[in-house]
Design a protein around this motif. Structure first.
Motif, short mmCIF file in Angstrom:
data_model
loop_
_atom_site.label_atom_id
_atom_site.label_comp_id
_atom_site.label_asym_id
_atom_site.label_seq_id
_atom_site.Cartn_x
_atom_site.Cartn_y
_atom_site.Cartn_z
N GLY A 28 0.79 -1.22 0.00
CA GLY A 28 0.00 0.00 0.00
C GLY A 28 0.83 1.28 0.00
N CYS A 29 1.86 1.31 0.87
CA CYS A 29 2.64 2.55 1.00
C CYS A 29 4.10 2.38 0.59
N ALA A 30 4.52 1.17 0.25
CA ALA A 30 5.88 0.86 -0.22
C ALA A 30 6.95 1.16 0.83
N ARG A 31 6.59 1.08 2.11
CA ARG A 31 7.56 1.25 3.18
C ARG A 31 7.96 -0.12 3.71
N GLU A 32 9.12 -0.18 4.32
CA GLU A 32 9.59 -1.45 4.88
C GLU A 32 8.88 -1.74 6.20
N VAL A 33 8.42 -2.98 6.33
CA VAL A 33 7.69 -3.45 7.50
C VAL A 33 8.38 -4.70 8.01
N PRO A 34 8.50 -4.90 9.32
CA PRO A 34 9.08 -6.16 9.80
C PRO A 34 8.31 -7.36 9.27
N SER A 35 9.02 -8.45 8.97
CA SER A 35 8.39 -9.59 8.29
C SER A 35 7.34 -10.29 9.13
N GLY A 36 7.37 -10.20 10.43
CA GLY A 36 6.38 -10.86 11.27
C GLY A 36 5.15 -10.02 11.56
N ALA A 37 5.10 -8.80 11.07
CA ALA A 37 3.99 -7.91 11.38
C ALA A 37 2.72 -8.35 10.63
N PRO A 38 1.58 -8.44 11.33
CA PRO A 38 0.34 -8.84 10.65
C PRO A 38 -0.26 -7.74 9.79
N TYR A 39 0.16 -6.49 9.98
CA TYR A 39 -0.34 -5.35 9.22
C TYR A 39 0.74 -4.29 9.18
N CYS A 40 0.57 -3.34 8.28
CA CYS A 40 1.53 -2.24 8.16
C CYS A 40 1.19 -1.16 9.19
N PRO A 41 2.12 -0.79 10.07
CA PRO A 41 1.81 0.24 11.05
C PRO A 41 1.64 1.63 10.44
N TYR A 42 2.15 1.85 9.24
CA TYR A 42 2.00 3.15 8.59
C TYR A 42 0.61 3.29 7.96
N CYS A 43 0.10 2.21 7.37
CA CYS A 43 -1.21 2.26 6.71
C CYS A 43 -2.35 2.01 7.69
N CYS A 44 -2.15 1.10 8.65
CA CYS A 44 -3.24 0.63 9.51
C CYS A 44 -3.18 1.19 10.92
N GLY A 45 -2.21 2.01 11.23
CA GLY A 45 -2.09 2.54 12.58
C GLY A 45 -1.32 1.58 13.47
N GLU A 46 -1.09 1.97 14.69
CA GLU A 46 -0.29 1.17 15.60
C GLU A 46 -0.96 -0.15 15.99
N ASP A 47 -2.29 -0.13 16.10
CA ASP A 47 -2.98 -1.35 16.54
C ASP A 47 -3.82 -1.99 15.43
N GLY A 48 -3.78 -1.46 14.21
CA GLY A 48 -4.51 -2.05 13.09
C GLY A 48 -5.93 -1.55 12.94
N ARG A 49 -6.40 -0.70 13.83
CA ARG A 49 -7.79 -0.23 13.79
C ARG A 49 -8.05 0.71 12.62
N GLU A 50 -7.07 1.52 12.28
CA GLU A 50 -7.26 2.47 11.18
C GLU A 50 -7.52 1.74 9.86
N GLY A 51 -6.78 0.68 9.62
CA GLY A 51 -7.00 -0.11 8.41
C GLY A 51 -8.34 -0.79 8.41
#
Length: 111
Positions: A28-51
């Protein structure tokens, strides 16, 4: 061979195959995300609620578009093309989209 095809066989190829990647790239945003993350913190917020809210609003808006379009087409067929105005017809469609968007956001917020 090396990375660019020059030199002889060094054995580096065997070592590079089994190394797991430490980061992924978010589609979605082409930023690097840790491989174990269930969602992108930049797109979905810190807890995934925004996404989740964005997804709920989008799906609700699509359902509202379908419901508003169906209501407008039934009303248009019932009233007749000579009495139906574009303002009322488009108002029904856009009203359905707004209602679906709001209901989708409320539904995702409750979860």
């Amino acid at each position: 061979m090396g990375l660019h095809g020059e030199g002889g066989r060094t054995g580096e190829e065997d070592l590079m195959v089994d190394i797991p990647h430490k980061v992924m790239v978010c589609p979605g945003c082409a930023r690097e995300v840790p491989s174990g993350a269930p969602y992108c913190p930049y797109c979905c917020g810190e807890d995934g609620r925004e996404g989740a809210l964005k997804r709920g609003g989008f799906i609700g808006g699509i359902f509202g578009l379908m419901a508003g379009g169906l209501a407008a087409s039934v009303w248009f067929a019932f009233i007749g093309p000579e009495h139906a105005t574009w303002n009322a017809t488009l108002g029904m469609v856009f009203g359905g989209v707004i209602a679906g968007l709001v209901l989708g956001l409320i539904h995702q917020r409750k979860r």
